[in-house]
Enzyme design. Structure first.
Site, PDB file in Angstrom:
ATOM      1  N   GLY A  17       2.343 -25.921  63.828  1.00 24.04           N
ATOM      2  CA  GLY A  17       3.043 -25.841  65.030  1.00 24.04           C
ATOM      3  C   GLY A  17       4.367 -26.297  65.133  1.00 24.04           C
ATOM      4  O   GLY A  17       5.204 -26.125  64.002  1.00 24.04           O
ATOM      5  N   ASN A  90       6.105 -36.032  67.644  1.00 19.53           N
ATOM      6  CA  ASN A  90       5.747 -34.626  68.200  1.00 19.53           C
ATOM      7  C   ASN A  90       4.184 -34.488  68.567  1.00 19.53           C
ATOM      8  O   ASN A  90       3.735 -33.632  69.275  1.00 19.53           O
ATOM      9  CB  ASN A  90       5.933 -33.717  67.293  1.00 19.53           C
ATOM     10  CG  ASN A  90       5.322 -32.515  67.366  1.00 19.53           C
ATOM     11  OD1 ASN A  90       5.752 -31.329  68.021  1.00 19.53           O
ATOM     12  ND2 ASN A  90       4.346 -32.045  66.435  1.00 19.53           N
ATOM     13  N   TYR A 155      -2.336 -33.537  81.563  1.00 19.03           N
ATOM     14  CA  TYR A 155      -1.192 -33.326  80.586  1.00 19.03           C
ATOM     15  C   TYR A 155      -0.017 -33.454  81.114  1.00 19.03           C
ATOM     16  O   TYR A 155       0.986 -34.250  80.781  1.00 19.03           O
ATOM     17  CB  TYR A 155      -1.488 -31.791  80.162  1.00 19.03           C
ATOM     18  CG  TYR A 155      -0.617 -31.373  78.798  1.00 19.03           C
ATOM     19  CD1 TYR A 155      -0.893 -31.563  77.564  1.00 19.03           C
ATOM     20  CD2 TYR A 155       0.420 -30.715  79.090  1.00 19.03           C
ATOM     21  CE1 TYR A 155      -0.070 -31.209  76.825  1.00 19.03           C
ATOM     22  CE2 TYR A 155       1.570 -30.009  78.444  1.00 19.03           C
ATOM     23  CZ  TYR A 155       1.312 -30.744  77.038  1.00 19.03           C
ATOM     24  OH  TYR A 155       2.244 -30.000  75.882  1.00 19.03           O
ATOM     25  N   LYS A 159       3.081 -36.095  80.025  1.00 15.73           N
ATOM     26  CA  LYS A 159       4.415 -35.586  79.600  1.00 15.73           C
ATOM     27  C   LYS A 159       5.417 -35.924  80.568  1.00 15.73           C
ATOM     28  O   LYS A 159       6.594 -36.342  80.198  1.00 15.73           O
ATOM     29  CB  LYS A 159       4.437 -33.726  79.675  1.00 15.73           C
ATOM     30  CG  LYS A 159       3.327 -33.412  78.282  1.00 15.73           C
ATOM     31  CD  LYS A 159       3.956 -34.024  76.940  1.00 15.73           C
ATOM     32  CE  LYS A 159       3.283 -33.231  75.948  1.00 15.73           C
ATOM     33  NZ  LYS A 159       3.718 -33.499  74.461  1.00 15.73           N
ATOM     34  N   ILE A 190       5.245 -22.004  73.568  1.00 15.34           N
ATOM     35  CA  ILE A 190       5.764 -21.623  72.402  1.00 15.34           C
ATOM     36  C   ILE A 190       4.440 -21.154  71.389  1.00 15.34           C
ATOM     37  O   ILE A 190       3.475 -21.871  71.408  1.00 15.34           O
ATOM     38  CB  ILE A 190       6.396 -22.849  71.298  1.00 15.34           C
ATOM     39  CG1 ILE A 190       7.212 -23.660  72.414  1.00 15.34           C
ATOM     40  CG2 ILE A 190       6.957 -22.524  70.083  1.00 15.34           C
ATOM     41  CD1 ILE A 190       8.797 -23.048  72.851  1.00 15.34           C
ATOM     42  N   PRO A 193      -0.672 -23.178  67.289  1.00 19.82           N
ATOM     43  CA  PRO A 193      -2.044 -23.119  67.623  1.00 19.82           C
ATOM     44  C   PRO A 193      -2.429 -23.564  68.735  1.00 19.82           C
ATOM     45  O   PRO A 193      -3.761 -23.269  69.126  1.00 19.82           O
ATOM     46  CB  PRO A 193      -2.416 -24.222  65.988  1.00 19.82           C
ATOM     47  CG  PRO A 193      -1.588 -23.638  65.157  1.00 19.82           C
ATOM     48  CD  PRO A 193      -0.069 -23.534  66.018  1.00 19.82           C
ATOM     49  N   GLN A 254      13.711 -20.940  87.627  1.00 18.70           N
ATOM     50  CA  GLN A 254      13.410 -20.135  88.524  1.00 18.70           C
ATOM     51  C   GLN A 254      12.827 -20.860  89.893  1.00 18.70           C
ATOM     52  O   GLN A 254      12.356 -22.043  89.867  1.00 18.70           O
ATOM     53  CB  GLN A 254      11.871 -19.046  88.302  1.00 18.70           C
ATOM     54  CG  GLN A 254      12.200 -18.392  86.927  1.00 18.70           C
ATOM     55  CD  GLN A 254      10.866 -17.695  86.398  1.00 18.70           C
ATOM     56  OE1 GLN A 254      10.553 -16.712  87.077  1.00 18.70           O
ATOM     57  NE2 GLN A 254      10.336 -18.652  85.678  1.00 18.70           N
TER      58      GLN A 254
HETATM   59  P1  NAP Z   1      -0.359 -28.099  67.679  1.00 14.54           P
HETATM   60  O1  NAP Z   1      -0.103 -26.624  67.177  1.00 14.54           O
HETATM   61  O2  NAP Z   1      -1.889 -28.329  68.423  1.00 14.54           O
HETATM   62  O3  NAP Z   1      -0.165 -28.868  66.716  1.00 14.54           O
HETATM   63  C1  NAP Z   1      -0.284 -30.296  66.871  1.00 14.54           C
HETATM   64  C2  NAP Z   1      -0.461 -31.025  65.565  1.00 14.54           C
HETATM   65  O4  NAP Z   1      -0.752 -32.625  65.953  1.00 14.54           O
HETATM   66  C3  NAP Z   1      -1.876 -30.784  65.027  1.00 14.54           C
HETATM   67  O5  NAP Z   1      -1.715 -30.708  63.420  1.00 14.54           O
HETATM   68  C4  NAP Z   1      -2.703 -31.696  65.181  1.00 14.54           C
HETATM   69  O6  NAP Z   1      -3.942 -32.034  64.447  1.00 14.54           O
HETATM   70  C5  NAP Z   1      -2.036 -32.908  65.211  1.00 14.54           C
HETATM   71  N1  NAP Z   1      -2.440 -34.059  66.092  1.00 14.54           N
HETATM   72  C6  NAP Z   1      -3.360 -34.141  67.161  1.00 14.54           C
HETATM   73  N2  NAP Z   1      -3.621 -35.270  67.489  1.00 14.54           N
HETATM   74  C7  NAP Z   1      -2.933 -35.926  66.796  1.00 14.54           C
HETATM   75  C8  NAP Z   1      -2.831 -37.547  66.551  1.00 14.54           C
HETATM   76  N3  NAP Z   1      -3.611 -38.246  67.320  1.00 14.54           N
HETATM   77  N4  NAP Z   1      -2.178 -38.120  65.680  1.00 14.54           N
HETATM   78  C9  NAP Z   1      -1.531 -37.251  64.878  1.00 14.54           C
HETATM   79  N5  NAP Z   1      -1.449 -35.862  64.773  1.00 14.54           N
HETATM   80  C10 NAP Z   1      -2.325 -35.259  65.888  1.00 14.54           C
HETATM   81  O7  NAP Z   1       0.722 -28.334  68.682  1.00 14.54           O
HETATM   82  P2  NAP Z   1       1.922 -27.835  68.884  1.00 14.54           P
HETATM   83  O8  NAP Z   1       2.025 -26.714  69.928  1.00 14.54           O
HETATM   84  O9  NAP Z   1       2.844 -27.737  67.669  1.00 14.54           O
HETATM   85  O10 NAP Z   1       2.638 -29.071  69.908  1.00 14.54           O
HETATM   86  C11 NAP Z   1       3.557 -30.141  69.423  1.00 14.54           C
HETATM   87  C12 NAP Z   1       3.892 -30.771  70.308  1.00 14.54           C
HETATM   88  O11 NAP Z   1       4.683 -30.031  71.404  1.00 14.54           O
HETATM   89  C13 NAP Z   1       2.983 -31.627  71.413  1.00 14.54           C
HETATM   90  O12 NAP Z   1       3.242 -32.622  71.920  1.00 14.54           O
HETATM   91  C14 NAP Z   1       2.717 -30.582  72.755  1.00 14.54           C
HETATM   92  O13 NAP Z   1       2.482 -31.197  73.832  1.00 14.54           O
HETATM   93  C15 NAP Z   1       4.235 -30.227  72.762  1.00 14.54           C
HETATM   94  N6  NAP Z   1       4.646 -28.863  73.291  1.00 14.54           N
HETATM   95  C16 NAP Z   1       4.176 -27.739  72.912  1.00 14.54           C
HETATM   96  C17 NAP Z   1       4.004 -26.583  73.587  1.00 14.54           C
HETATM   97  C18 NAP Z   1       3.778 -25.428  73.087  1.00 14.54           C
HETATM   98  O14 NAP Z   1       3.702 -24.250  73.855  1.00 14.54           O
HETATM   99  N7  NAP Z   1       3.286 -25.281  71.790  1.00 14.54           N
HETATM  100  C19 NAP Z   1       5.123 -26.855  74.676  1.00 14.54           C
HETATM  101  C20 NAP Z   1       5.590 -27.853  75.307  1.00 14.54           C
HETATM  102  C21 NAP Z   1       5.312 -28.965  74.633  1.00 14.54           C
HETATM  103  P3  NAP Z   1      -5.377 -31.388  64.759  1.00 14.54           P
HETATM  104  O15 NAP Z   1      -5.146 -29.804  64.791  1.00 14.54           O
HETATM  105  O16 NAP Z   1      -6.221 -31.765  63.901  1.00 14.54           O
HETATM  106  O17 NAP Z   1      -5.657 -31.736  65.902  1.00 14.54           O
END
Ligand code: NAP
Length: 254
Positions: A17, A90, A155, A159, A190, A193, A254
Site C-alpha cells: 500500500g 505509516n 479509527y 487518527k 486510496i 489492500p 464539501q
Molecule cells: P495496508 O494496505 O493495510 O498496508 C499497511 C501495512 O502495514 C501492511 O503491510 C500491514 O501488514 C502493516 N502493518 C499492520 N500493522 C502493523 C504493525 N503493528 N507494525 C508494522 N506494520 C504493520 O494500509 P494502507 O492503506 O497502505 O495504509 C497505510 C497508512 O495510511 C495507515 O496508517 C492508514 O491508516 C493510512 N491511511 C490509509 C488510507 C487509505 O485509503 N488506504 C487513507 C487514509 C489513511 P499486514 O498486512 O500483515 O497487517
C-alpha cells in the site's frame, strides 16, 4: 540528483500500500531506505525491488506498536546507514465499527498500532535525528483524523490523536531548535489492500459509494500520497512544520 538524495529514510508498514509506494518513491529520489513491517515476505520484496532498481534498501521486521522493536529498528538503521533523516510513521490498521459495537479490546488494538506506534516512532525518531543534526517526521493520519464517521469510532480517535499529537511534538522540536520538522498527511480513500478489504473489489456498490464521496471522481493512487510524503521529506518543505497535508480529491472540501 534526487529530491531526497543521500537522506536515510525509515518507512513503517512498507510491505504494501502507501508504505510500499512511499519507500519506492523516496528510493527513486535518492534516499537510502529502511523498509519495516510485520509482513516479512512482502516487506523483503519491497526492499529487494528497490535494490533491483539500483537503489539502496534493507528490510527490518518490526511491529510498530512494540517499544523494544522500535529501539531495534532504529539501531538497525544506524548500524547500516549511520544516521536517520526521514521517518514515515505509516503502519496502521483499519477497524470498521460504531461506538456501540466497539469492544475495549478492539479500541486498544487500534490505538496500539495507529497511535502508540506513531508516538513511539516520533519519540525514538527524534532521539536518532538529534544525533544526525535534524530531520523530517511524517505521520500518516487520514481524513478520518479531520472528520467523523459513525462506523469508524476507534479509527477516528486514533487518527485524530495522530493529528494533534504531531503538532505538540513539532512545537517541542521547533522550540528546542532541533532542526526536526513533524507534519501529518491526511489521505482520502486510496486504492490499497486496506481499502480493497472494505470494498471487496472495484465492481461493487461499496466501491462506487466510496468514489462518489470524492469530488474528483475516483479513489486515490498510492503515489498520490507518496508525492506528498516526498515533499515533506525533502528540504523543499524546510519552513513547514506542525501542519496537515490533505490529499483527498476534495473529500473534506464539501
Ligand atoms: P495496508 O494496505 O493495510 O498496508 C499497511 C501495512 O502495514 C501492511 O503491510 C500491514 O501488514 C502493516 N502493518 C499492520 N500493522 C502493523 C504493525 N503493528 N507494525 C508494522 N506494520 C504493520 O494500509 P494502507 O492503506 O497502505 O495504509 C497505510 C497508512 O495510511 C495507515 O496508517 C492508514 O491508516 C493510512 N491511511 C490509509 C488510507 C487509505 O485509503 N488506504 C487513507 C487514509 C489513511 P499486514 O498486512 O500483515 O497487517
Amino acid at each position: 540528483m534526487g529530491r531526497v538524495a543521500d537522506k536515510v529514510a525509515l518507512v513503517t508498514g512498507g510491505a504494501l500500500g502507501l508504505g510500499k509506494a512511499t519507500a519506492e518513491m523516496l528510493a527513486r529520489e535518492g534516499a537510502k531506505v529502511v523498509v519495516t513491517d510485520v509482513n516479512v515476505e512482502e516487506g523483503q520484496k519491497t526492499a529487494d525491488g528497490i535494490v533491483a532498481q539500483g537503489g539502496e534498501a534493507i528490510f527490518v521486521r518490526h511491529d510498530a506498536s512494540n517499544e523494544e522493536e522500535w529501539k531495534a529498528a532504529i539501531q538497525a538503521t544506524l548500524d547500516k546507514f549511520g544516521r536517520l533523516d526521514v521517518l514515515v510513521n505509516n503502519a496502521g490498521i483499519g477497524f470498521l465499527a460504531n461506538v456501540e459495537e466497539t469492544t475495549l479490546d478492539d479500541w486498544r488494538k487500534t490505538q496500539s498500532v495507529n497511535l502508540d506506534g506513531v508516538f513511539l516512532g516520533t519519540k525514538y525518531g527524534i532521539e536518532a535525528m538529534r544525533q544526525s543534526g535534524g530531520g523530517s517526521i511524517i505521520n500518516l493520519s487520514s481524513i478520518e483524523g479531520l472528520i467523523g464517521d459513525p462506523d469508524l469510532a476507534a479509527y477516528n480517535a486514533s487518527k485524530g490523536g495522530v493529528r494533534i499529537f504531531s503538532k505538540s511534538a513539532a512545537l517541542h522540536c521547533a522550540r528546542n531548535k532541533y532542526g526536526i520538522r513533524i507534519n501529518t498527511v491526511h489521505p482520502g480513500y486510496i486504492w490499497t489492500p486496506m481499502v480493497e478489504a472494505v470494498t471487496q473489489g472495484k465492481d461493487t456498490e461499496k466501491y462506487k459509494a466510496l468514489v462518489n464521496l470524492h469530488p474528483i471522481g475516483r479513489l486515490g493512487d498510492p503515489d498520490d500520497v507518496a508525492y506528498g510524503v516526498l515533499y515533506l521529506a525533502s528540504d523543499e518543505s524546510k519552513f513547514v512544520t506542525g501542519t496537515e497535508l490533505v490529499i483527498d480529491g476534495g473529500y473534506t472540501a464539501q
